[in-house]
Motif scaffolding. Structure first.
Motif, short mmCIF file in Angstrom:
data_model
loop_
_atom_site.label_atom_id
_atom_site.label_comp_id
_atom_site.label_asym_id
_atom_site.label_seq_id
_atom_site.Cartn_x
_atom_site.Cartn_y
_atom_site.Cartn_z
N GLY A 237 0.83 -1.21 0.00
CA GLY A 237 0.00 0.00 0.00
C GLY A 237 0.85 1.25 0.00
N THR A 238 0.38 2.27 0.72
CA THR A 238 1.03 3.58 0.72
C THR A 238 1.29 4.04 2.16
OG1 THR A 238 -0.13 4.19 -1.32
CG2 THR A 238 0.78 5.99 0.00
N LEU A 239 2.49 4.55 2.41
CA LEU A 239 2.83 5.14 3.70
C LEU A 239 2.96 6.65 3.52
CD1 LEU A 239 3.64 4.82 6.70
CD2 LEU A 239 6.00 4.56 5.94
N PHE A 240 2.15 7.40 4.25
CA PHE A 240 2.17 8.87 4.16
C PHE A 240 2.87 9.44 5.39
CE2 PHE A 240 -0.19 12.91 5.21
CZ PHE A 240 0.48 13.70 4.28
N LEU A 241 3.97 10.14 5.16
CA LEU A 241 4.76 10.74 6.24
C LEU A 241 4.53 12.25 6.25
CD1 LEU A 241 8.09 8.75 5.68
CD2 LEU A 241 6.28 8.27 7.35
N ASP A 242 3.72 12.71 7.19
CA ASP A 242 3.40 14.14 7.28
C ASP A 242 4.45 14.85 8.13
OD1 ASP A 242 2.06 16.45 6.84
OD2 ASP A 242 0.36 16.01 8.17
N GLU A 243 4.72 16.09 7.82
CA GLU A 243 5.75 16.90 8.50
C GLU A 243 7.12 16.22 8.42
OE1 GLU A 243 4.88 19.71 9.07
OE2 GLU A 243 2.74 19.69 9.47
N ILE A 244 7.49 15.81 7.21
CA ILE A 244 8.73 15.08 6.99
C ILE A 244 9.96 15.91 7.33
CG2 ILE A 244 8.99 15.77 4.57
CD1 ILE A 244 9.57 12.22 5.79
N GLY A 245 9.82 17.24 7.26
CA GLY A 245 10.95 18.11 7.53
C GLY A 245 11.42 18.11 8.97
N GLU A 246 10.62 17.48 9.87
CA GLU A 246 10.97 17.47 11.29
C GLU A 246 11.71 16.19 11.71
OE1 GLU A 246 10.35 20.34 12.54
OE2 GLU A 246 9.21 20.88 10.76
#
Length: 455
Positions: A237-246
């Motif tokens: 499936g898909t892994l969504f990484l939010d706020e990757i810049g942190e």
């Protein structure tokens, strides 16, 4: 030509002849000597046409067809076959190949097949563009809006969704980055698999590592059993990484390794775990600045930024505010069991607001307004003070009232003040608005009201 072709054949002489002739005719051509070599190239590049021999040592053309379509469904496949394997070529066409060509053949014959495949590809793109135009009249899947800036976003989603490429989604907080990530997933060939979302700032670094990659029993105090992480939960499936810049440096290294090698190991473990997971990432930070300051790895940025998707702020898509407002009215009326309608005065306030919190802020304002509304009418008084304070910026002429003599004098003075400020700032609206302590949209409204223009 912008189309890229991949030629796959274990016969070096044939491969070289075809490459040389097609390049002379203007095609961008790359070659591979085996199915495995071809797959490595397909994973890192997009090819419009794949021309492959059916019979090859190791991974043959049929296996390459199946695996390449999983990676890049839009690539048109032409099979090279000998007379004795025509039946296999027909089976390949049933499994998704576009056409086949019999050995021996001339470069001219192959080019006819290639041109035919390219024409079909162009026809498909025209059909998709028509579908986008039709669908975007009201919404695009779960995304609301029909402004020009959003139609560009929809077009990019359509193009990237069927691929397995990582996508970096950028935009201010509240612009709907997770919603876009879910739309990409739902339009991909992974739609039947899981969509797993992780907020990278919600957990401390040590906890986040275990959350993402899982851990083995005894790997740290309190690890009483093996735990499966988000990566494994997102298999197929898909892994969504939010706020990757942190992300901290250690997790950036682990993520980079996964993007390069498609494997990782759990915290406290040594076993390499191979996975098939697509990575979508999002940030509201300027990653280029964070790279310069040493907070974010440049190599990881380029891996994630294979395809970028920028979401406009709500102030950059003002034409969508009315449609979004009515969508949220319908949503919260249903949830709250009410039948509230918004008045034109209240809607005008929403349309003039700058929305620093973007769509999320608009949604909260509408929900609050429905709760406070009386007699099924959402009035300006039901909106937050920050919005109602802008009422003075909306022309009373829109309300159909006549101005008094005093108001006319005030307007004349205001018009002259604005005109002088514009001249001093060489008609730069942003600088003028800042100088006068106005919002840019308010300045534009007053310029229109008083007929002020550079020409």
């Amino acid at each position: 030509m912008d189309h890229k072709l991949l030629l796959v054949d274990d016969n070096k002489d044939l491969r070289n002849v075809l490459e040389r002739v097609l390049k002379k005719r203007g095609y961008k051509v790359e070659t591979a000597a085996s199915g495995d070599d071809a797959l490595r190239k397909i994973k890192n590049n997009h090819y419009t046409i794949l021309v492959t021999d059916l019979r090859m040592p190791g991974k043959d053309g049929m296996e390459l067809l199946k695996e390449s379509r999983n990676i890049s469904p839009s690539t048109m496949v032409i099979m090279i076959t000998a007379f004795g394997t025509v039946e296999s070529a027909v089976v390949a066409m049933k499994q998704g190949a576009y056409d086949y060509i019999l050995k021996p053949f001339s470069p001219d014959e192959l080019e006819i097949k290639i041109k035919s495949a390219l024409q079909q590809q162009e026809n498909k793109l025209e059909e998709i563009s028509f579908e986008i135009a039709s669908e975007a009249k009201n919404r695009f899947g779960r995304i609301i809006g029909n402004s020009k800036t959003m139609r560009k976003v929809y077009d990019r989603i359509h193009k990237v969704a069927p691929t397995n490429a990582p996508v970096l989604i950028t935009g201010e907080s509240g612009t709907g980055k997770e919603l876009v990530a879910r739309e990409i997933h739902s339009r991909s060939n992974r739609a039947g698999g899981p969509f797993v979302a992780v907020n990278c700032v919600a957990l401390a670094s040590g906890v986040l590592e275990s959350e993402l990659f899982g851990h083995e029993k005894g790997s740290f105090t309190g690890a009483t059993s093996r735990r499966i992480g988000k990566f494994e939960s997102a298999q197929n499936g898909t892994l969504f990484l939010d706020e990757i810049g942190e992300l901290d440096e250690k997790i950036q290294v682990q993520l980079l390794r996964f993007l390069q090698e498609k494997n990782f190991h759990r915290v406290g473990g040594n076993q390499n775990i191979q996975l098939d997971v697509r990575i979508l990432a999002a940030t509201n930070r300027n990653l280029s600045e964070r790279i310069e300051k040493g907070f974010f790895r440049e190599d990881l940025f380029y891996r994630l930024n294979m395809f970028s998707l920028h979401l406009p702020a709500l102030r950059e898509r003002e034409d969508d505010i009315t449609e979004l407002t009515h969508f949220f009215l319908s949503k919260y009326n249903k949830e709250l069991g009410k039948n509230v309608k918004i008045t034109s005065e209240a809607l005008a306030l929403l349309r003039h607001h700058i929305w620093p919190g973007n769509v999320r802020e608009l949604e909260n304002v509408v929900a609050q307004g429905i709760i406070l509304a009386e007699n099924d009418a959402l009035l300006p008084k039901h909106l937050p003070v920050g919005l109602t304070g802008e009422m003075a910026e909306i022309s009373i002429e829109e309300e159909g009232h006549n101005q008094s003599g005093i108001s006319s004098q005030i307007n004349a003075i205001e018009s002259e003040v604005i005109r002088k400020a514009l001249l001093e700032e060489n008609w730069n609206q942003s600088k003028t608005a800042k100088k006068l302590g106005l919002k840019r949209t308010s300045l534009q409204y007053k310029m229109k009201k008083y007929g002020l223009s550079k020409d």
